[in-house]
Every structure is written in structure tokens, then in C-alpha cells.
Motif scaffolding. Structure first.
Motif, short mmCIF file in Angstrom:
data_model
loop_
_atom_site.label_atom_id
_atom_site.label_comp_id
_atom_site.label_asym_id
_atom_site.label_seq_id
_atom_site.Cartn_x
_atom_site.Cartn_y
_atom_site.Cartn_z
N ALA A 51 32.74 57.34 64.99
CA ALA A 51 33.63 58.07 65.90
C ALA A 51 34.01 57.18 67.08
N LEU A 52 33.05 56.42 67.60
CA LEU A 52 33.34 55.52 68.72
C LEU A 52 34.32 54.44 68.29
N VAL A 53 34.12 53.90 67.08
CA VAL A 53 35.02 52.87 66.57
C VAL A 53 36.45 53.41 66.47
N LEU A 54 36.61 54.63 65.95
CA LEU A 54 37.93 55.21 65.80
C LEU A 54 38.56 55.52 67.16
N CYS A 55 37.77 56.03 68.10
CA CYS A 55 38.28 56.31 69.45
C CYS A 55 38.76 55.03 70.13
N TYR A 145 49.33 62.41 61.42
CA TYR A 145 48.10 61.64 61.27
C TYR A 145 46.95 62.55 60.82
N ILE A 146 46.13 62.02 59.93
CA ILE A 146 44.84 62.62 59.60
C ILE A 146 43.77 61.66 60.09
N LEU A 147 42.87 62.14 60.91
CA LEU A 147 41.79 61.32 61.45
C LEU A 147 40.47 61.75 60.81
N ALA A 148 39.65 60.78 60.48
CA ALA A 148 38.35 61.07 59.86
C ALA A 148 37.36 59.99 60.25
N ALA A 149 36.20 60.39 60.74
CA ALA A 149 35.14 59.46 61.10
C ALA A 149 33.83 59.91 60.46
N ASP A 150 33.29 59.05 59.62
CA ASP A 150 31.99 59.31 58.99
C ASP A 150 31.96 60.61 58.20
N ALA A 178 37.45 55.98 59.55
CA ALA A 178 36.34 55.07 59.83
C ALA A 178 35.16 55.47 58.96
N MET A 179 34.64 54.49 58.21
CA MET A 179 33.56 54.77 57.26
C MET A 179 32.40 53.81 57.44
N ILE A 210 30.57 49.23 59.37
CA ILE A 210 31.65 50.20 59.48
C ILE A 210 32.98 49.50 59.22
N THR A 211 33.83 50.15 58.43
CA THR A 211 35.18 49.67 58.18
C THR A 211 36.16 50.75 58.60
N LEU A 212 37.24 50.33 59.24
CA LEU A 212 38.30 51.25 59.64
C LEU A 212 39.50 51.02 58.73
N TYR A 213 39.94 52.08 58.07
CA TYR A 213 41.02 52.02 57.10
C TYR A 213 42.26 52.74 57.61
#
Length: 223
Positions: A51-55, A145-150, A178-179, A210-213
Motif C-alpha cells: 500500500a505504501l509503494v502504491l501511495c 482506474y482500478i487500484l489494488a495493493a496486496d 502492487a503485489m 514487491i512489484t508494481l504493475y
């Protein structure tokens, strides 16, 4: 470079100076101090590093991924941090999760966005794969946009998760996901995801695993 960026991301987090009766932690994003109330009794009530990475990505790439006045949905919103940041960046946000998480999610969203956002985010129940057309009809629900974290971890609802992505995504919808890579079964979800969506790595953090796609629907008509 990875470790420097990760250190910068983690510096956005802070903790209360004194022990309080409610567990919370704080974050600095989008020019605001965000306080998130947590619980330790379920996965969705804790802020995970993805979540922090995506933010951080949303804030530092706000010109390329401009959220102002965009319709945004977060699936598996948990404590609401990503939805809150998206709202502070100007999006029309729908934060979704399971019914048992909505109380804490609504509390966090309201506490951190009231009178601070151009559009007040809304909180809505979304159980993956269930009543999707009833609750999010394709005729009237269009998300930029669709947002998704973990959202991919050891749970038995990966089929329903893929169905949910498929239902919510239009030809021009951008998925930012972000996964954290953990176990092989969950990692195989990426391959299944790619049967429906074109997938692009936009950030990678090996030290966090973690990878952000970025993803968009396959076969869409390109301008």
C-alpha cells in the motif's frame, strides 16, 4: 537505487509518540498527515508495504497518472490508505472491501478526507465475485482506474478476484496493482491475470519483494 527509494517510502510512515488506547500509525502523503486506525485480528485491518509503494507511486507520478476528477475504485481497500491518498490527489474514489472491514475503513476514510478532498470518497461493500452486476452494473459503472495493493496472498478467492478485475475493467480502464511475491500458488495468479490483461512492470522493489504493475484489457481498440 531500490534501497534508496524504499527508504524514502518507509520514511513516510510514523508512529504515535505515546501509547494510545487505539492502535494507529501515521503516514505523510499528498501533503497531508494521514492517521490510520488498525486492528490485528484480520489481514485487511493492517497497512501492508504494498500500500505504501502504491501511495508513493501515485503521489510522485501524479502528472503521468493524473487522478483529478477521475473515477477510481480500490478493491481490497483494507484500512483505506490508498483510497485516502487517491482522494487527496483529486479522484472520485470508491473504496471497497468485505462487510466486516467497512466500519474501520469508513472511519479512516472519513477522518482523513473530510473537508480535505475535492470529492468525498465513498465506501462500499465488495465481496469478490459476488453480485458484481447487481452492485456494480456495467451499464452505469465506469472506472478510469482500478487500484489494488496486496490483494494476492494465501486465500481461496483468487478465481473470484480475477472475475472481479474482469467485471470492473473497461477497454480504457487502467489497473495499478502492487503485489508482494510470496508463494508459488499466488505467484501463478500473475500468469492467469495475463490471459485477460496486458501487464507492464512500472516499478520493482527487490528488497521488499514487491512489484508494481500497470495493466489494461487485452484486445482493446487503441486510439
Amino acid at each position: 537505487d531500490d534501497e534508496e527509494i524504499v527508504a524514502e517510502i518507509m520514511r513516510r510512515r510514523f508512529f504515535p509518540a505515546l501509547i494510545t488506547h487505539k492502535a494507529w500509525e501515521g503516514f505523510h502523503f499528498a501533503g497531508h498527515e494521514i492517521r490510520i486506525t488498525e486492528a490485528t485480528d484480520c489481514y485487511g485491518a493492517v497497512v501492508w508495504p504494498s500500500a505504501l509503494v502504491l501511495c508513493y507511486f501515485l503521489e510522485t507520478n501524479s502528472k503521468q497518472y493524473n487522478l483529478i476528477d477521475k473515477n477510481v475504485i480500490e478493491i481490497g481497500a483494507g484500512t483505506g490508505l490508498v483510497s485516502i491518498v487517491a482522494g487527496l490527489l483529486g479522484a472520485l474514489v470508491t473504496a471497497t472491501d468485505l462487510p466486516e472491514l467497512l466500519g474501520n475503513l469508513h472511519h479512516n476514510v472519513l477522518q482523513n478526507t473530510k473537508l480535505k478532498c475535492k470529492h468525498q470518497p465513498c465506501v462500499k461493500e465488495l465481496s469478490w465475485g459476488i453480485d458484481l452486476e447487481k452492485n456494480f452494473p456495467k451499464s452505469s459503472c465506469h472506472f478510469d482506474y482500478i487500484l489494488a495493493a496486496d490483494v494476492v496472498y494465501h486465500h481461496p478467492f483468487l478465481d473470484e478476484l480475477l472475475l472481479t478485475f474482469d467485471h470492473l475493467c473497461r477497454n480504457d480502464t487502467v489497473i495499478l496493482w502492487a503485489m508482494k511475491f510470496r508463494l508459488e500458488k499466488e505467484n501463478q495468479f500473475v500468469g492467469r491475470f495475463q490471459t485477460l490483461f496486458d501487464l507492464e512492470v512500472i516499478s520493482d522493489f527487490p528488497s521488499l519483494n514487491i512489484t508494481l504493475y500497470k495493466a489494461m484489457r487485452k484486445g482493446r481498440v487503441k486510439a
